[in-house]
Write a protein that holds these residues in place. Sequence first.
Motif, PDB file in Angstrom:
ATOM      1  N   PHE A   1     -40.181 104.385  -6.843  1.00 22.80           N
ATOM      2  CA  PHE A   1     -41.529 104.587  -7.345  1.00 22.80           C
ATOM      3  C   PHE A   1     -41.907 106.067  -7.333  1.00 22.80           C
ATOM      4  O   PHE A   1     -42.404 106.605  -8.334  1.00 22.80           O
ATOM      5  CB  PHE A   1     -42.509 103.783  -6.483  1.00 22.80           C
ATOM      6  N   SER A   2     -41.643 106.743  -6.210  1.00 21.44           N
ATOM      7  CA  SER A   2     -42.060 108.143  -6.070  1.00 21.44           C
ATOM      8  C   SER A   2     -41.275 109.070  -6.997  1.00 21.44           C
ATOM      9  O   SER A   2     -41.854 109.948  -7.645  1.00 21.44           O
ATOM     10  CB  SER A   2     -41.902 108.597  -4.620  1.00 21.44           C
ATOM     11  N   VAL A   3     -39.968 108.872  -7.083  1.00 18.62           N
ATOM     12  CA  VAL A   3     -39.165 109.718  -7.958  1.00 18.62           C
ATOM     13  C   VAL A   3     -39.473 109.410  -9.424  1.00 18.62           C
ATOM     14  O   VAL A   3     -39.478 110.309 -10.272  1.00 18.62           O
ATOM     15  CB  VAL A   3     -37.661 109.541  -7.660  1.00 18.62           C
ATOM     16  N   GLY A   4     -39.763 108.145  -9.727  1.00 23.36           N
ATOM     17  CA  GLY A   4     -40.152 107.785 -11.095  1.00 23.36           C
ATOM     18  C   GLY A   4     -41.419 108.508 -11.516  1.00 23.36           C
ATOM     19  O   GLY A   4     -41.508 109.037 -12.643  1.00 23.36           O
ATOM     20  N   ILE A   5     -42.404 108.565 -10.608  1.00 22.18           N
ATOM     21  CA  ILE A   5     -43.643 109.294 -10.909  1.00 22.18           C
ATOM     22  C   ILE A   5     -43.360 110.782 -11.075  1.00 22.18           C
ATOM     23  O   ILE A   5     -43.902 111.443 -11.970  1.00 22.18           O
ATOM     24  CB  ILE A   5     -44.686 109.066  -9.794  1.00 22.18           C
ATOM     25  N   ALA A   6     -42.474 111.328 -10.220  1.00 21.68           N
ATOM     26  CA  ALA A   6     -42.142 112.751 -10.304  1.00 21.68           C
ATOM     27  C   ALA A   6     -41.500 113.084 -11.646  1.00 21.68           C
ATOM     28  O   ALA A   6     -41.844 114.095 -12.280  1.00 21.68           O
ATOM     29  CB  ALA A   6     -41.204 113.140  -9.162  1.00 21.68           C
ATOM     30  N   ILE A   7     -40.576 112.239 -12.098  1.00 16.79           N
ATOM     31  CA  ILE A   7     -39.929 112.471 -13.398  1.00 16.79           C
ATOM     32  C   ILE A   7     -40.943 112.359 -14.529  1.00 16.79           C
ATOM     33  O   ILE A   7     -40.951 113.168 -15.481  1.00 16.79           O
ATOM     34  CB  ILE A   7     -38.772 111.476 -13.598  1.00 16.79           C
ATOM     35  N   LEU A   8     -41.832 111.369 -14.429  1.00 17.12           N
ATOM     36  CA  LEU A   8     -42.864 111.191 -15.449  1.00 17.12           C
ATOM     37  C   LEU A   8     -43.779 112.413 -15.528  1.00 17.12           C
ATOM     38  O   LEU A   8     -44.127 112.880 -16.626  1.00 17.12           O
ATOM     39  CB  LEU A   8     -43.680 109.937 -15.140  1.00 17.12           C
ATOM     40  N   LEU A   9     -44.157 112.958 -14.370  1.00 19.00           N
ATOM     41  CA  LEU A   9     -45.018 114.142 -14.351  1.00 19.00           C
ATOM     42  C   LEU A   9     -44.303 115.355 -14.948  1.00 19.00           C
ATOM     43  O   LEU A   9     -44.927 116.155 -15.659  1.00 19.00           O
ATOM     44  CB  LEU A   9     -45.444 114.449 -12.915  1.00 19.00           C
ATOM     45  N   MET A  10     -43.003 115.497 -14.678  1.00 20.55           N
ATOM     46  CA  MET A  10     -42.254 116.608 -15.251  1.00 20.55           C
ATOM     47  C   MET A  10     -42.177 116.500 -16.766  1.00 20.55           C
ATOM     48  O   MET A  10     -42.399 117.485 -17.489  1.00 20.55           O
ATOM     49  CB  MET A  10     -40.837 116.649 -14.663  1.00 20.55           C
ATOM     50  N   VAL A  11     -41.876 115.300 -17.264  1.00 22.37           N
ATOM     51  CA  VAL A  11     -41.792 115.097 -18.716  1.00 22.37           C
ATOM     52  C   VAL A  11     -43.152 115.343 -19.367  1.00 22.37           C
ATOM     53  O   VAL A  11     -43.258 116.000 -20.413  1.00 22.37           O
ATOM     54  CB  VAL A  11     -41.286 113.673 -19.030  1.00 22.37           C
ATOM     55  N   ALA A  12     -44.218 114.827 -18.739  1.00 26.36           N
ATOM     56  CA  ALA A  12     -45.564 115.025 -19.275  1.00 26.36           C
ATOM     57  C   ALA A  12     -45.934 116.508 -19.284  1.00 26.36           C
ATOM     58  O   ALA A  12     -46.568 116.996 -20.239  1.00 26.36           O
ATOM     59  CB  ALA A  12     -46.581 114.227 -18.449  1.00 26.36           C
TER      60      ALA A  12
END
Length: 321
Positions: free
Chosen positions: A18-29
Amino acid sequence: MEIFNHNANVNFLGMRKFSVGIAILLMVASIALIAVKSLNYGLDFTGGVSLVMDYDQPVQVGDVRDALEKGGMEHAVVQSMGGTKEVSIRLQPKDDPQSGVANGGKVNLDKIADDVTKTLQAARPDAKLKSRDYVGSAVGEELRSDGIVAAIVVMLGIGLYLGIRFEWRFAVAAIATEAHDALVTVGIFALTQREFDLTVLASVLAVIGYSINDKVVVFDRVRELFRLARKAEPEEILNRSINNTLSRTIITALFTGITMAALYFFGGPAVHGFAITMLIGILVGTLSSIFVASPILLWLGVSKQDLMPKTKENPELARRP
């Protein structure tokens, strides 16, 4: 001083997907925002004229903007300088001799400042010019590219140090999380369209340095616990490391954040960009130290054997019975 139990056993690694998924999403965004909306570069990067005007009586920013538009100076950026009697005006002069810019692109700063002053004095006679400045666009582009190179060199240098001091997996985890922290911080500036100037760029580099400090503390505890534990799974060691250093991480972030908040509220408009960037970076960096760096280490397969001191083989000892 501890605000969390040193021997707590919160399963941070259990939330890694969950945490790494959010981190990747924030980087892409963040990358998308920077590419689509771009950054609201200040005069340090774009070039242009910057003026500071003083008034004897309080003035509204909207009134100053309206007066400039009536005088034919459209798209001027007018901001309060922390009080009610001083405003900052930034504008891009047109390539027109009447506006103070010759066909060759040379800016007549005296004429532009005089025109702005006369325009504002026509609406408010108590307006007075306090300061003026001009930055060329070529210099701004060079500063922008140098800033990007500086950030990349800082992250690679940190990775090289950690690779030598710890192990290559720690270097990869550090570079990945540092890229995350810097991108998300800059992405927030692209989203909010706050002015991005040299002060903000300097604070982004400071965020990288601050953030790696938290991660090195956790990494050092990981190495220590791996060497002390006889039999322990990597996930357990990483969880214990985060829990052991959690009080230190939160207290450091809290007091650094208080310092930056004081700088923002009492330091004046010149340091607002630096303080805001540091506050964002402290929050993002602290979260990535807790929720992102260790999961990356786990996925890279860090183990006790990777962190034990290496001993040199002695051929003399090998011949002994």
